[in-house]
Write an enzyme that holds these catalytic residues in place. Structure first.
Site, PDB file in Angstrom:
ATOM      1  N   VAL A 100       0.843  -1.188   0.000  1.00  0.00           N
ATOM      2  CA  VAL A 100       0.000   0.000   0.000  1.00  0.00           C
ATOM      3  C   VAL A 100       0.885   1.247   0.000  1.00  0.00           C
ATOM      4  CG1 VAL A 100      -0.212  -0.021   2.534  1.00  0.00           C
ATOM      5  CG2 VAL A 100      -1.903   1.219   1.166  1.00  0.00           C
ATOM      6  N   SER A 101       0.573   2.209  -0.861  1.00  0.00           N
ATOM      7  CA  SER A 101       1.267   3.482  -0.929  1.00  0.00           C
ATOM      8  C   SER A 101       2.764   3.261  -1.182  1.00  0.00           C
ATOM      9  CB  SER A 101       0.994   4.275   0.356  1.00  0.00           C
ATOM     10  OG  SER A 101       1.379   5.620   0.209  1.00  0.00           O
TER      11      SER A 101
END
Length: 280
Positions: A100-101
């Site tokens: 994520v990210s």
């Protein structure tokens, strides 16, 4: 957090590693999860606990959570190699890799660097690295403020600006829960995470990523706008894009049920012909 947590020596570093259900019988490979910048294991533990049918492995980056400070800087190549050393010690071979990210960039790099250990890839709220469309300047300025980790009042006040996707679905309780799980990274740990991706981009290599890829984006993400997911989907040959309506940067938590449904549909689906050939 119902996980086994231990300190593991790997790649010349000591890292705090958490794993769920590794000893349990499963029809699916474990998920290797790379977290967002500065985020500790506890921040994403709810997701690991919801995916009850498969094992899950995650670790705190150097200087993050309870992993000791890094002695030397690192880069995606060395940290992905380190991740394979952790998997070896845990007795894990092939994984579904997810990030994520900031961790989404690591997940891309892992899949490109270690294709034989990667089955499928999930990229959430992420970009192709430096070649990205930037987010809301108000969110990015607060993102750089260390108070978002150490000052709960600051985080609560600016949560919607930072992450979006909160008020639309009445998920204030997830917001408060997330704030309570955060532990600030050390200054050195945070800076080294930033430096690790300086100048990095996956864009030239992504057309050669011969994996099934799920790209998950929120349409109210103030940090990583949806257009970045569309760019990833356009250059990865076997990619599908899932957009969380009203989802911000933390849609994995604020839209947990929808996110888990999308993950299961993708990860539990039948193997493709190309995956069958690679396995053989």
């Amino acid at each position: 957090m119902t996980a086994t947590v231990e300190l593991i020596e790997a790649g010349g570093r000591t890292l705090r590693v958490a794993h769920w259900r590794l000893g349990e019988k499963s029809d699916y490979p474990p998920i290797l999860f790379f977290n967002g910048i500065g985020a500790n294991i506890e921040a994403v533990a709810p997701l690991a606990e919801m995916l009850t049918e498969r094992a899950f492995v995650m670790f705190d980056m150097p200087g993050t959570g309870e992993s000791p400070d890094p002695v030397m800087p690192y880069n995606p190549f060395t940290m992905c190699w380190t991740a394979t050393q952790i998997l070896d010690q845990l007795g894990v071979g092939t994984v579904d890799v997810m990030g994520v990210s900031w961790g989404g960039a690591m997940a891309q790099h892992f899949a490109l660097q270690h294709p034989r250990r990667t089955r499928r890839v999930v990229l959430a709220a992420t970009t192709a690295g430096m070649l990205m469309v930037p987010g809301n300047p108000a969110a990015l300025s607060k993102m750089a403020d260390p108070r978002r980790y150490i000052d709960a009042k600051f985080m609560n006040e600016h949560f919607a600006t930072l992450y979006g996707g909160v008020d639309q679905d009445g998920s204030a309780h997830q917001k408060d829960s997330h704030i309570g799980r955060l532990k600030p990274p050390s200054p050195r740990g945070y800076v080294y995470q930033l430096l690790a991706m300086l100048g990095w981009t996956s864009l030239p290599a992504l057309p050669f990523l011969n994996k099934e890829v799920l790209i998950m984006m929120g349409d109210d993400d103030q940090i990583v706008p949806l257009i970045n997911g569309r760019i990833l989907a356009s250059v990865i040959r076997n990619a599908r894009l899932e957009v969380m309506k009203g989802g911000g940067h933390l849609f994995l938590l604020t839209h947990a049920d929808e996110s888990v449904d999308a993950l299961r549909t993708f990860l539990d689906g039948p193997d493709t012909e190309s995956e069958t050939r690679r396995a053989a």
